[in-house]
Design a protein around this motif. Structure first.
Motif, short mmCIF file in Angstrom:
data_model
loop_
_atom_site.label_atom_id
_atom_site.label_comp_id
_atom_site.label_asym_id
_atom_site.label_seq_id
_atom_site.Cartn_x
_atom_site.Cartn_y
_atom_site.Cartn_z
N ALA A 11 0.84 -1.21 0.00
CA ALA A 11 0.00 0.00 0.00
C ALA A 11 0.87 1.25 0.00
CB ALA A 11 -0.93 -0.01 1.21
N ARG A 12 1.93 1.25 0.79
CA ARG A 12 2.84 2.39 0.79
C ARG A 12 3.45 2.60 -0.59
NH1 ARG A 12 7.29 2.91 2.76
NH2 ARG A 12 7.83 0.82 3.44
N ALA A 13 3.79 1.50 -1.25
CA ALA A 13 4.38 1.60 -2.59
C ALA A 13 3.38 2.20 -3.57
CB ALA A 13 4.84 0.22 -3.06
N LEU A 14 2.12 1.78 -3.50
CA LEU A 14 1.10 2.35 -4.39
C LEU A 14 0.95 3.85 -4.17
CD1 LEU A 14 -1.77 -0.30 -4.27
CD2 LEU A 14 -0.38 0.32 -6.25
N LEU A 15 1.07 4.26 -2.92
CA LEU A 15 0.91 5.68 -2.57
C LEU A 15 2.20 6.47 -2.72
CD1 LEU A 15 -1.26 5.19 0.63
CD2 LEU A 15 -2.04 6.07 -1.58
#
Length: 73
Positions: A11-15
């Motif tokens: 999720a951090r990577a997507l954001l």
């Protein structure tokens, strides 16, 4: 609903968020994020997981069937 360390990192990577950015958004200490993602602690509190998940969802990420994440459409 549960969230895994892998989902948190994805999720951090997507954001395009750093760990400090997530810690700030979730109003948690950086060490809580780092330890959770690296599975250094046996568990973190349910409240901490809920804060992480809420921050991620508020930013536009959806958790999928306890196995993945995607950007909300």
């Amino acid at each position: 609903m549960s969230m895994t360390p892998l989902q948190c990192r994805a999720a951090r990577a997507l954001l395009d968020w750093t760990q400090p950015k997530l810690a700030d958004a979730a109003k948690l200490g950086l060490s809580t994020i780092v330890d959770f993602e690296k599975q250094r602690r046996g568990t973190i509190s349910d409240d901490a997981k809920a804060a992480i998940r809420s921050a991620i969802e508020a930013a536009g990420v959806e958790f999928i069937n306890c196995s993945g994440v995607k950007l909300q459409s």
